[in-house]
Design a protein around this motif. Structure first.
Motif, PDB file in Angstrom:
ATOM      1  N   TYR A 100       0.844  -1.203   0.000  1.00 17.77           N
ATOM      2  CA  TYR A 100       0.000   0.000   0.000  1.00 17.77           C
ATOM      3  C   TYR A 100       0.877   1.250   0.000  1.00 17.77           C
ATOM      4  O   TYR A 100       0.696   2.160  -0.822  1.00 17.77           O
ATOM      5  CB  TYR A 100      -0.912  -0.045   1.229  1.00 17.77           C
ATOM      6  CG  TYR A 100      -1.716   1.192   1.499  1.00 17.77           C
ATOM      7  CD1 TYR A 100      -2.849   1.499   0.736  1.00 17.77           C
ATOM      8  CD2 TYR A 100      -1.390   2.048   2.538  1.00 17.77           C
ATOM      9  CE1 TYR A 100      -3.607   2.621   1.004  1.00 17.77           C
ATOM     10  CE2 TYR A 100      -2.146   3.171   2.819  1.00 17.77           C
ATOM     11  CZ  TYR A 100      -3.249   3.457   2.049  1.00 17.77           C
ATOM     12  OH  TYR A 100      -4.001   4.573   2.319  1.00 17.77           O
ATOM     13  N   HIS A 101       1.850   1.294   0.903  1.00 20.07           N
ATOM     14  CA  HIS A 101       2.721   2.456   0.980  1.00 20.07           C
ATOM     15  C   HIS A 101       3.683   2.541  -0.200  1.00 20.07           C
ATOM     16  O   HIS A 101       4.024   3.642  -0.642  1.00 20.07           O
ATOM     17  CB  HIS A 101       3.470   2.462   2.316  1.00 20.07           C
ATOM     18  CG  HIS A 101       2.566   2.765   3.460  1.00 20.07           C
ATOM     19  ND1 HIS A 101       2.521   1.995   4.588  1.00 20.07           N
ATOM     20  CD2 HIS A 101       1.636   3.733   3.624  1.00 20.07           C
ATOM     21  CE1 HIS A 101       1.611   2.489   5.407  1.00 20.07           C
ATOM     22  NE2 HIS A 101       1.054   3.542   4.833  1.00 20.07           N
ATOM     23  N   ALA A 102       4.102   1.406  -0.733  1.00 15.95           N
ATOM     24  CA  ALA A 102       4.974   1.428  -1.917  1.00 15.95           C
ATOM     25  C   ALA A 102       4.243   2.038  -3.110  1.00 15.95           C
ATOM     26  O   ALA A 102       4.836   2.808  -3.875  1.00 15.95           O
ATOM     27  CB  ALA A 102       5.457   0.019  -2.244  1.00 15.95           C
ATOM     28  N   ILE A 103       2.967   1.712  -3.276  1.00 19.73           N
ATOM     29  CA  ILE A 103       2.182   2.305  -4.367  1.00 19.73           C
ATOM     30  C   ILE A 103       2.120   3.817  -4.179  1.00 19.73           C
ATOM     31  O   ILE A 103       2.338   4.587  -5.122  1.00 19.73           O
ATOM     32  CB  ILE A 103       0.769   1.698  -4.437  1.00 19.73           C
ATOM     33  CG1 ILE A 103       0.830   0.216  -4.790  1.00 19.73           C
ATOM     34  CG2 ILE A 103      -0.106   2.467  -5.443  1.00 19.73           C
ATOM     35  CD1 ILE A 103      -0.482  -0.539  -4.555  1.00 19.73           C
ATOM     36  N   GLN A 104       1.840   4.251  -2.963  1.00 16.20           N
ATOM     37  CA  GLN A 104       1.780   5.690  -2.695  1.00 16.20           C
ATOM     38  C   GLN A 104       3.136   6.350  -2.934  1.00 16.20           C
ATOM     39  O   GLN A 104       3.213   7.419  -3.551  1.00 16.20           O
ATOM     40  CB  GLN A 104       1.325   5.942  -1.263  1.00 16.20           C
ATOM     41  CG  GLN A 104      -0.123   5.574  -1.028  1.00 16.20           C
ATOM     42  CD  GLN A 104      -0.523   5.762   0.413  1.00 16.20           C
ATOM     43  OE1 GLN A 104       0.228   5.431   1.330  1.00 16.20           O
ATOM     44  NE2 GLN A 104      -1.715   6.294   0.613  1.00 16.20           N
ATOM     45  N   MET A 105       4.187   5.717  -2.459  1.00 17.84           N
ATOM     46  CA  MET A 105       5.526   6.284  -2.604  1.00 17.84           C
ATOM     47  C   MET A 105       5.934   6.368  -4.075  1.00 17.84           C
ATOM     48  O   MET A 105       6.458   7.391  -4.520  1.00 17.84           O
ATOM     49  CB  MET A 105       6.526   5.445  -1.812  1.00 17.84           C
ATOM     50  CG  MET A 105       7.926   6.007  -1.760  1.00 17.84           C
ATOM     51  SD  MET A 105       8.907   5.034  -0.594  1.00 17.84           S
ATOM     52  CE  MET A 105      10.552   5.578  -1.006  1.00 17.84           C
ATOM     53  N   CYS A 106       5.680   5.309  -4.831  1.00 18.94           N
ATOM     54  CA  CYS A 106       6.036   5.294  -6.255  1.00 18.94           C
ATOM     55  C   CYS A 106       5.192   6.283  -7.063  1.00 18.94           C
ATOM     56  O   CYS A 106       5.595   6.680  -8.155  1.00 18.94           O
ATOM     57  CB  CYS A 106       5.893   3.888  -6.830  1.00 18.94           C
ATOM     58  SG  CYS A 106       7.154   2.742  -6.239  1.00 18.94           S
ATOM     59  N   SER A 107       4.065   6.696  -6.534  1.00 16.00           N
ATOM     60  CA  SER A 107       3.185   7.653  -7.206  1.00 16.00           C
ATOM     61  C   SER A 107       3.435   9.085  -6.753  1.00 16.00           C
ATOM     62  O   SER A 107       2.775  10.007  -7.235  1.00 16.00           O
ATOM     63  CB  SER A 107       1.716   7.298  -6.924  1.00 16.00           C
ATOM     64  OG  SER A 107       1.429   5.988  -7.307  1.00 16.00           O
ATOM     65  N   ALA A 108       4.343   9.276  -5.823  1.00 24.65           N
ATOM     66  CA  ALA A 108       4.539  10.576  -5.188  1.00 24.65           C
ATOM     67  C   ALA A 108       4.960  11.677  -6.143  1.00 24.65           C
ATOM     68  O   ALA A 108       4.725  12.851  -5.873  1.00 24.65           O
ATOM     69  CB  ALA A 108       5.557  10.458  -4.057  1.00 24.65           C
ATOM     70  N   ASP A 109       5.565  11.308  -7.246  1.00 22.82           N
ATOM     71  CA  ASP A 109       6.000  12.335  -8.200  1.00 22.82           C
ATOM     72  C   ASP A 109       4.919  12.659  -9.225  1.00 22.82           C
ATOM     73  O   ASP A 109       5.167  13.354 -10.201  1.00 22.82           O
ATOM     74  CB  ASP A 109       7.299  11.918  -8.890  1.00 22.82           C
ATOM     75  CG  ASP A 109       7.198  10.587  -9.593  1.00 22.82           C
ATOM     76  OD1 ASP A 109       6.088  10.014  -9.675  1.00 22.82           O
ATOM     77  OD2 ASP A 109       8.236  10.107 -10.078  1.00 22.82           O
ATOM     78  N   GLY A 110       3.711  12.161  -9.001  1.00 19.52           N
ATOM     79  CA  GLY A 110       2.594  12.447  -9.898  1.00 19.52           C
ATOM     80  C   GLY A 110       2.455  11.459 -11.035  1.00 19.52           C
ATOM     81  O   GLY A 110       1.519  11.539 -11.815  1.00 19.52           O
ATOM     82  N   GLU A 111       3.398  10.552 -11.137  1.00 23.95           N
ATOM     83  CA  GLU A 111       3.348   9.524 -12.168  1.00 23.95           C
ATOM     84  C   GLU A 111       3.510   8.166 -11.519  1.00 23.95           C
ATOM     85  O   GLU A 111       4.298   8.004 -10.598  1.00 23.95           O
ATOM     86  CB  GLU A 111       4.479   9.716 -13.177  1.00 23.95           C
ATOM     87  CG  GLU A 111       4.351  10.960 -14.028  1.00 23.95           C
ATOM     88  CD  GLU A 111       5.454  11.013 -15.066  1.00 23.95           C
ATOM     89  OE1 GLU A 111       5.895   9.954 -15.542  1.00 23.95           O
ATOM     90  OE2 GLU A 111       5.880  12.125 -15.376  1.00 23.95           O
ATOM     91  N   TYR A 112       2.762   7.226 -12.026  1.00 26.22           N
ATOM     92  CA  TYR A 112       2.912   5.840 -11.573  1.00 26.22           C
ATOM     93  C   TYR A 112       3.059   5.026 -12.846  1.00 26.22           C
ATOM     94  O   TYR A 112       2.125   4.439 -13.354  1.00 26.22           O
ATOM     95  CB  TYR A 112       1.696   5.433 -10.743  1.00 26.22           C
ATOM     96  CG  TYR A 112       1.795   4.061 -10.098  1.00 26.22           C
ATOM     97  CD1 TYR A 112       2.945   3.633  -9.455  1.00 26.22           C
ATOM     98  CD2 TYR A 112       0.715   3.198 -10.135  1.00 26.22           C
ATOM     99  CE1 TYR A 112       3.023   2.388  -8.859  1.00 26.22           C
ATOM    100  CE2 TYR A 112       0.776   1.948  -9.542  1.00 26.22           C
ATOM    101  CZ  TYR A 112       1.931   1.549  -8.906  1.00 26.22           C
ATOM    102  OH  TYR A 112       2.000   0.314  -8.313  1.00 26.22           O
ATOM    103  N   ALA A 113       4.276   5.057 -13.360  1.00 24.33           N
ATOM    104  CA  ALA A 113       4.581   4.462 -14.657  1.00 24.33           C
ATOM    105  C   ALA A 113       4.441   2.949 -14.626  1.00 24.33           C
ATOM    106  O   ALA A 113       4.447   2.328 -13.562  1.00 24.33           O
ATOM    107  CB  ALA A 113       6.005   4.847 -15.066  1.00 24.33           C
ATOM    108  N   ALA A 114       4.344   2.370 -15.791  1.00 26.30           N
ATOM    109  CA  ALA A 114       4.204   0.920 -15.915  1.00 26.30           C
ATOM    110  C   ALA A 114       5.373   0.189 -15.257  1.00 26.30           C
ATOM    111  O   ALA A 114       5.185  -0.847 -14.610  1.00 26.30           O
ATOM    112  CB  ALA A 114       4.087   0.525 -17.381  1.00 26.30           C
TER     113      ALA A 114
END
Length: 161
Positions: A100-114
């Motif tokens: 859950y937190h990894a998804i949030q962290m990886c999305s923190a820059d406004g992009e959650y790339a493939a």
């Protein structure tokens, strides 16, 4: 609370139902997130800032947070770090929380790339988090963002002409 336990913040109590965690558990929790977010070779400044903000909000003291700066996430073993992650709640399982937190962290820059999504899925599988749970966590985060955006739209002052 046991002597080796650090108290968590009100946020930690209300969001996760715990009152404390050992210092090493707090350190390793952040290190696991760095390993997941850095699986592509880099943790972006925004991802790192998300981690620091989250850990402070959770109640991690500055000496715990300082451990992340010198941590080599590129060569760390995810499973070795998991061994020390525990809390004062016997039934608490760190794996879905970490994803859950990894998804949030990886999305923190406004992009959650493939590529980021792929590394989260690989980490989830390595941690024993089912694909169904990962899909549900993605949906939960999207819903939370939608609710946040709705709240922001409702309470911001807008000029109507």
């Amino acid at each position: 609370m046991a002597a080796d336990m650090l108290k968590v913040s009100d946020f930690g109590r209300t969001q996760y139902g715990m009152t404390g965690a050992p210092r090493q558990a707090m350190i390793n929790y952040g290190k696991v997130l760095l390993v997941i977010a850095g699986a592509d070779g880099e943790v972006s400044p925004r991802e790192y800032d998300w981690l620091i903000e989250h850990q402070r909000k959770f109640g991690a003291p500055e000496d715990v947070i300082a451990e992340y700066e010198k941590f080599d996430y590129r060569s760390a073993d995810l499973h070795n770090l998991l061994d020390d992650i525990r809390t004062d709640v016997a039934t608490w399982n760190p794996a879905p929380h970490l994803i859950y937190h990894a998804i949030q962290m990886c999305s923190a820059d406004g992009e959650y790339a493939a590529a980021e999504r792929s590394k989260v899925v690989r980490a989830a599988r390595a941690l024993g988090v089912s694909d169904d749970t990962v899909l549900t966590l993605h949906a939960l985060i999207q819903m939370e963002k939608a609710v946040y955006d709705m709240r922001a739209a409702l309470f911001r002052v807008a000029v109507l002409e």
